[in-house]
Motif scaffolding. Sequence first.
Motif, PDB file in Angstrom:
ATOM      1  N   LEU A 130      -2.580  26.472  68.683  1.00 25.50           N
ATOM      2  CA  LEU A 130      -1.538  27.217  67.987  1.00 25.50           C
ATOM      3  C   LEU A 130      -0.650  26.256  67.204  1.00 25.50           C
ATOM      4  O   LEU A 130      -0.654  25.049  67.434  1.00 25.50           O
ATOM      5  CB  LEU A 130      -0.696  28.032  68.977  1.00 25.50           C
ATOM      6  CG  LEU A 130      -1.467  29.052  69.819  1.00 25.50           C
ATOM      7  CD1 LEU A 130      -1.729  28.499  71.208  1.00 25.50           C
ATOM      8  CD2 LEU A 130      -0.731  30.382  69.895  1.00 25.50           C
ATOM      9  N   TRP A 131       0.122  26.844  66.288  1.00 24.95           N
ATOM     10  CA  TRP A 131       1.066  26.039  65.516  1.00 24.95           C
ATOM     11  C   TRP A 131       2.323  26.836  65.208  1.00 24.95           C
ATOM     12  O   TRP A 131       2.384  28.057  65.361  1.00 24.95           O
ATOM     13  CB  TRP A 131       0.429  25.499  64.252  1.00 24.95           C
ATOM     14  CG  TRP A 131      -0.041  26.551  63.245  1.00 24.95           C
ATOM     15  CD1 TRP A 131      -0.070  27.902  63.391  1.00 24.95           C
ATOM     16  CD2 TRP A 131      -0.562  26.270  61.946  1.00 24.95           C
ATOM     17  NE1 TRP A 131      -0.574  28.496  62.280  1.00 24.95           N
ATOM     18  CE2 TRP A 131      -0.887  27.526  61.360  1.00 24.95           C
ATOM     19  CE3 TRP A 131      -0.794  25.119  61.211  1.00 24.95           C
ATOM     20  CZ2 TRP A 131      -1.427  27.643  60.079  1.00 24.95           C
ATOM     21  CZ3 TRP A 131      -1.331  25.241  59.933  1.00 24.95           C
ATOM     22  CH2 TRP A 131      -1.640  26.480  59.385  1.00 24.95           C
ATOM     23  N   GLN A 190       4.080  22.040  63.697  1.00 25.89           N
ATOM     24  CA  GLN A 190       4.023  21.586  65.080  1.00 25.89           C
ATOM     25  C   GLN A 190       2.825  22.269  65.742  1.00 25.89           C
ATOM     26  O   GLN A 190       2.627  23.476  65.584  1.00 25.89           O
ATOM     27  CB  GLN A 190       5.300  21.972  65.830  1.00 25.89           C
ATOM     28  CG  GLN A 190       6.577  21.492  65.187  1.00 25.89           C
ATOM     29  CD  GLN A 190       6.789  20.009  65.382  1.00 25.89           C
ATOM     30  OE1 GLN A 190       6.520  19.481  66.470  1.00 25.89           O
ATOM     31  NE2 GLN A 190       7.260  19.328  64.348  1.00 25.89           N
ATOM     32  N   PHE A 191       2.026  21.520  66.500  1.00 29.72           N
ATOM     33  CA  PHE A 191       0.849  22.089  67.159  1.00 29.72           C
ATOM     34  C   PHE A 191       1.094  22.241  68.659  1.00 29.72           C
ATOM     35  O   PHE A 191       1.799  21.435  69.270  1.00 29.72           O
ATOM     36  CB  PHE A 191      -0.386  21.231  66.892  1.00 29.72           C
ATOM     37  CG  PHE A 191      -0.867  21.331  65.472  1.00 29.72           C
ATOM     38  CD1 PHE A 191      -1.808  22.279  65.114  1.00 29.72           C
ATOM     39  CD2 PHE A 191      -0.353  20.492  64.495  1.00 29.72           C
ATOM     40  CE1 PHE A 191      -2.253  22.385  63.799  1.00 29.72           C
ATOM     41  CE2 PHE A 191      -0.787  20.584  63.184  1.00 29.72           C
ATOM     42  CZ  PHE A 191      -1.743  21.537  62.830  1.00 29.72           C
ATOM     43  N   HIS A 192       0.483  23.294  69.244  1.00 36.81           N
ATOM     44  CA  HIS A 192       0.706  23.621  70.649  1.00 36.81           C
ATOM     45  C   HIS A 192      -0.633  23.892  71.330  1.00 36.81           C
ATOM     46  O   HIS A 192      -1.506  24.567  70.772  1.00 36.81           O
ATOM     47  CB  HIS A 192       1.605  24.860  70.777  1.00 36.81           C
ATOM     48  CG  HIS A 192       2.818  24.819  69.906  1.00 36.81           C
ATOM     49  ND1 HIS A 192       3.917  24.037  70.185  1.00 36.81           N
ATOM     50  CD2 HIS A 192       3.086  25.441  68.726  1.00 36.81           C
ATOM     51  CE1 HIS A 192       4.827  24.194  69.239  1.00 36.81           C
ATOM     52  NE2 HIS A 192       4.342  25.042  68.340  1.00 36.81           N
ATOM     53  N   ASP A 220       1.031  30.060  78.447  1.00 31.35           N
ATOM     54  CA  ASP A 220       1.772  29.212  77.516  1.00 31.35           C
ATOM     55  C   ASP A 220       1.007  29.176  76.193  1.00 31.35           C
ATOM     56  O   ASP A 220      -0.005  28.491  76.054  1.00 31.35           O
ATOM     57  CB  ASP A 220       1.919  27.799  78.084  1.00 31.35           C
ATOM     58  CG  ASP A 220       2.781  26.896  77.189  1.00 31.35           C
ATOM     59  OD1 ASP A 220       3.220  27.354  76.111  1.00 31.35           O
ATOM     60  OD2 ASP A 220       3.016  25.736  77.579  1.00 31.35           O
ATOM     61  N   PHE A 221       1.497  29.972  75.228  1.00 35.52           N
ATOM     62  CA  PHE A 221       0.941  29.987  73.880  1.00 35.52           C
ATOM     63  C   PHE A 221       1.771  29.135  72.914  1.00 35.52           C
ATOM     64  O   PHE A 221       1.462  29.077  71.733  1.00 35.52           O
ATOM     65  CB  PHE A 221       0.923  31.411  73.317  1.00 35.52           C
ATOM     66  CG  PHE A 221       0.006  32.374  74.021  1.00 35.52           C
ATOM     67  CD1 PHE A 221      -1.305  32.532  73.613  1.00 35.52           C
ATOM     68  CD2 PHE A 221       0.470  33.152  75.075  1.00 35.52           C
ATOM     69  CE1 PHE A 221      -2.150  33.441  74.234  1.00 35.52           C
ATOM     70  CE2 PHE A 221      -0.371  34.069  75.702  1.00 35.52           C
ATOM     71  CZ  PHE A 221      -1.675  34.212  75.280  1.00 35.52           C
ATOM     72  N   GLY A 222       2.850  28.539  73.409  1.00 33.98           N
ATOM     73  CA  GLY A 222       3.789  27.872  72.522  1.00 33.98           C
ATOM     74  C   GLY A 222       5.072  28.691  72.394  1.00 33.98           C
ATOM     75  O   GLY A 222       5.183  29.799  72.935  1.00 33.98           O
TER      76      GLY A 222
END
Length: 445
Positions: free
Chosen positions: A269-270, A278-280, A313-315
Amino acid sequence: MKYWRTYGVILYFLVIGPCLSTIQAQSKPSNNKLLFYLDNEKEQWLKISTYAQIWARNTQNNPGSTINDRPASTTTDISIRRFRLGLSTSPWAKTTFFFQLGVNNLNYLSSRGTSVDLLDAYVEHKLSNYIAVGGGKSAWNGLSRYTSPSSSKMIAYDISFIALPTLNGTDDLIRKLSIYAKGKIDKLDYRLVLAKPLAIQNSTTINAEPVEGLASFTNKKPNVQYSSYLKYEFLDAESNASPFLSGSYLGKKRVFNLGIGYTLQPNALWSLKNNKEQFHDLKLFAADIYLDLPLKFNPEMVITAYLGYFNYDFGPGYIRQIGANNPVNGLLSTEETYSAKGNSYPVLGTGEALWGQLGYLFPTMGKENNKGRLQPYISAQYSDFDAIPSRILQYDFGMNWYLNGHLSKLSINAQNRPIYSNSVEGILKDGRKWMFVMQYQFRID
């Protein structure tokens, strides 16, 4: 009166008619399964299966919902929730091929000539009594029991989406292109999956652009996704020939399982922070308990229960609203209402959730002429997502009428979901809405 006439017509032609014909047919000998042996030793075989779920429904739509740009507060419709046609074969020892075609959500808003999709196409080879490996497009998933649900054998009228975190985003109706290993070691049943997520540019449910402070799936090159699910079977063993796990065995098994699983994908994700990408990582964890137990004093009475805990937790700020088989196709404005169109509500998000089901199956009614069995049930999801200040409670209650087990059943369900609005104080709860569904299901296998 016009509503009662409408519901009466729907009830008769879609529900009562098929049910009566099923009851009458039950006095005849049941057909053998569509299983054909290809050799005299019965080691090589081919099996055909199919099922369909027909919905008649009344929905109280979310505020601002529209149908072809016209406001729609309530919708009554008829639809095909699911259709499947599957073929499995073992042309030689220890090797199995499985193919399945299908379509979901064929309703009055669907495009003409809706195509039937290739859902499953995979091959599996058994290496030993403890391990088999396979690959292709399949529903072999980790994480939880109902991340690979047998949608025609659930106790509720439909599946729960909290267990399907990437549905139609980076997968296709829970299917992925993957390789997997699965097997049983004594009482331990396991599955390990390595999948290549589908590109989200081809998804109609995912926003492909990053948003300030809110995570979404990235349209950059997807990394490999790892998932696993382990369950310990205290009583009877469940089959692992298929990835799909049943909601109830209707008294044919005594099942009590504890399960644990996860799904991981680096940089899945971002979001934007100060206008910079930002990447997650995608980090999902689940644990569950499942019980399907005939009572000792009367084996025809069955308690079925499930409870799952999900830590996702997807971000930052991730929320996904889902409306199954949505009866509308538009929304007037998103400035005041937070809830999405039609029957959608916040199902998935970064945070925690509990989802449970409880059903009680009664003995056969009218032993001599077999009028089927009744199963009342309740189902609920309680969520605490970071993006929404208040807790989220969605619940269903209903009744199954098993005319011939899962092969022919009628379900009546009432679903209640929360509604949210935008305000200067943030996202606030703004009432609740109902959806009523009558479903008739038939299976041939």
